[in-house]
Scaffold this active site. Structure first.
Site, mmCIF file in Angstrom:
data_model
loop_
_atom_site.group_PDB
_atom_site.id
_atom_site.type_symbol
_atom_site.label_atom_id
_atom_site.label_comp_id
_atom_site.label_asym_id
_atom_site.label_seq_id
_atom_site.Cartn_x
_atom_site.Cartn_y
_atom_site.Cartn_z
ATOM 1 N N ALA A 33 2.421 -1.968 4.265
ATOM 2 C CA ALA A 33 2.119 -0.932 5.254
ATOM 3 C C ALA A 33 1.528 -1.671 6.455
ATOM 4 C CB ALA A 33 1.107 0.042 4.679
ATOM 5 N N MET A 61 -2.465 -6.851 6.965
ATOM 6 C CA MET A 61 -3.448 -7.723 6.299
ATOM 7 C C MET A 61 -2.874 -8.402 5.058
ATOM 8 S SD MET A 61 -6.561 -4.962 6.339
ATOM 9 C CE MET A 61 -6.830 -3.879 7.761
ATOM 10 N N SER A 62 -1.562 -8.573 5.005
ATOM 11 C CA SER A 62 -0.965 -9.153 3.786
ATOM 12 C C SER A 62 0.305 -9.913 4.139
ATOM 13 C CB SER A 62 -0.628 -8.030 2.797
ATOM 14 O OG SER A 62 0.425 -7.224 3.302
ATOM 15 N N HIS A 109 -3.134 0.809 -4.826
ATOM 16 C CA HIS A 109 -2.530 -0.367 -5.456
ATOM 17 C C HIS A 109 -2.767 -0.328 -6.949
ATOM 18 C CE1 HIS A 109 -1.539 -3.190 -2.111
ATOM 19 N NE2 HIS A 109 -2.296 -2.344 -1.455
ATOM 20 N N HIS A 120 -5.319 -9.297 -1.887
ATOM 21 C CA HIS A 120 -5.472 -9.494 -0.442
ATOM 22 C C HIS A 120 -6.525 -10.557 -0.166
ATOM 23 C CE1 HIS A 120 -3.989 -5.365 -0.990
ATOM 24 N NE2 HIS A 120 -3.337 -5.569 0.144
ATOM 25 N N SER A 180 0.818 -1.227 0.000
ATOM 26 C CA SER A 180 0.000 0.000 0.000
ATOM 27 C C SER A 180 0.842 1.264 0.000
ATOM 28 C CB SER A 180 -0.867 0.069 1.260
ATOM 29 O OG SER A 180 -1.989 -0.722 1.123
ATOM 30 N N ASN A 199 0.966 3.849 10.990
ATOM 31 C CA ASN A 199 0.094 4.374 12.040
ATOM 32 C C ASN A 199 0.317 3.561 13.307
ATOM 33 O OD1 ASN A 199 -1.432 2.319 10.158
ATOM 34 N ND2 ASN A 199 -2.356 2.100 12.180
ATOM 35 N N TYR A 205 -8.687 -10.314 2.093
ATOM 36 C CA TYR A 205 -9.972 -9.641 2.374
ATOM 37 C C TYR A 205 -10.726 -9.234 1.117
ATOM 38 C CZ TYR A 205 -7.312 -5.291 1.718
ATOM 39 O OH TYR A 205 -6.526 -4.301 1.209
ATOM 40 N N GLU A 206 -10.075 -9.317 -0.046
ATOM 41 C CA GLU A 206 -10.791 -9.034 -1.288
ATOM 42 C C GLU A 206 -11.650 -10.229 -1.709
ATOM 43 O OE1 GLU A 206 -8.399 -6.486 -4.246
ATOM 44 O OE2 GLU A 206 -6.861 -7.256 -2.887
ATOM 45 N N HIS A 259 -7.606 4.605 5.936
ATOM 46 C CA HIS A 259 -6.723 4.212 4.842
ATOM 47 C C HIS A 259 -5.979 5.440 4.304
ATOM 48 C CE1 HIS A 259 -5.114 1.656 1.750
ATOM 49 N NE2 HIS A 259 -5.638 2.378 0.787
HETATM 50 N N1 HPA Z 1 -3.832 -2.678 10.941
HETATM 51 C C1 HPA Z 1 -3.858 -3.551 9.915
HETATM 52 N N2 HPA Z 1 -3.349 -3.294 8.725
HETATM 53 C C2 HPA Z 1 -2.755 -2.103 8.547
HETATM 54 C C3 HPA Z 1 -2.693 -1.142 9.565
HETATM 55 C C4 HPA Z 1 -3.268 -1.451 10.840
HETATM 56 O O1 HPA Z 1 -3.246 -0.653 11.798
HETATM 57 N N3 HPA Z 1 -2.041 -0.059 9.057
HETATM 58 C C5 HPA Z 1 -1.719 -0.367 7.768
HETATM 59 N N4 HPA Z 1 -2.154 -1.599 7.455
#
Ligand code: HPA
Length: 271
Positions: A113, A209-210, A61, A83, A30, A233, A85-86, A245
């Protein structure tokens, strides 16, 4: 369509643009896809042009392979990944890595990320190991024995020798590089504060998530992996503010100069 057939289609399309001389693969996460633009003599293969290949619809992406040269080496890049989740079964998330393996890729950099549990936003974190809490595994289903064994060893997924050398290279270049454990959740929701407290207890330093399905696929077929998380973050509940996001992509943009320097080093001197 059967995996082997999709991989054959992908390999054929990539060979047409000279990707069979690539020993190096990159998967850009990301907001980090811009690195592909720094390659010389770029050729593109859109995922959508490969029969059976999934495409990524996530903001930030792109959805294509980029093939190009850097430091005199051919590099094959996934600019944008798929992903879990997709909605794809994780076996499909192994396709890109397996395609690279068939092309002759020996070393793979996987980037993402991630939310920081023990590190603040802006940190570049070398992944030392992972915890798979996605609830499934890319190797579930028939084992493709041409890639690897039914029960692969995961005790050195993130290649120890490459990590040691990369820490030296980053230090010599003045690029701060943390190291820690990445925990994968399925997403697409960001985590709850209680889940982040759990992740901390489990030994995770970052959450995302990846990456885990791709790293498992690489370990299965004997591709050496380096993983880098950009902490975009503080994970949920650490600061008293909601996650978005937009914050993730903005933090990735802010770190792009350092990230580019580090990846350049990896391509030219580590790989
Ligand atoms: N959680 C999950 N996936 C992420 C995060 C998060 O805080 N930040 C960027 N991808």
């Amino acid at each position: 369509m059967e995996q082997e057939r999709i991989i054959e289609h992908a390999v054929r399309a990539l060979r047409e643009v000279g990707a069979d001389s690539a020993k190096i693969g990159l998967i850009l996460g990301s907001g980090l896809g811009g690195y592909a633009e720094t390659l010389e003599n770029k050729r593109y293969v859109e995922y959508a042009s490969i029969e059976g290949f999934p495409v990524s619809g996530v903001v930030g992406h792109k959805s294509r392979f980029v093939i190009g040269e850097k430091a005199g080496k051919t590099v094959v890049v996934m600019q944008g990944r798929f992903h879990f989740y997709e909605g794809y079964p994780q076996a499909l998330l192994a396709l890109g890595v397996r395609t690279m393996k068939r092309l002759g890729v020996e070393k793979l950099l996987i980037t993402n990320a991630a939310g920081g549990i023990n590190f603040p936003a802006g940190t570049l974190m070398l992944i030392s190991d992972h915890i798979n809490l996605s609830g499934t595994n890319p190797l579930i289903g028939e084992n493709l024995a041409s890639f690897g064994p039914r029960f692969p060893d995961l005790s050195n997924v993130y290649d120890r020798a490459l990590r040691t050398k990369l820490k030296e290279l980053a230090a010599a270049d003045g690029i701060p590089l943390a190291e820690g454990v990445y925990l994968m959740m399925s997403g697409p929701c960001y985590e709850t504060p209680a889940e982040i407290r759990m992740a901390r207890v489990l030994g995770a330093d970052a959450v995302g998530m990846s990456t885990v399905p791709e790293a498992i696929a690489a370990a299965h077929c004997g591709v050496r992996v380096v993983g880098i998380s950009l902490i975009t973050n503080a994970a949920a509940g650490i600061l008293d503010q909601p996650l978005s996001h937009a914050e993730v992509t903005e933090a990735a943009n802010n770190a792009s100069e350092r990230f580019t320097r580090l990846v350049d080093r990896i391509v030219s001197d580590l790989f």
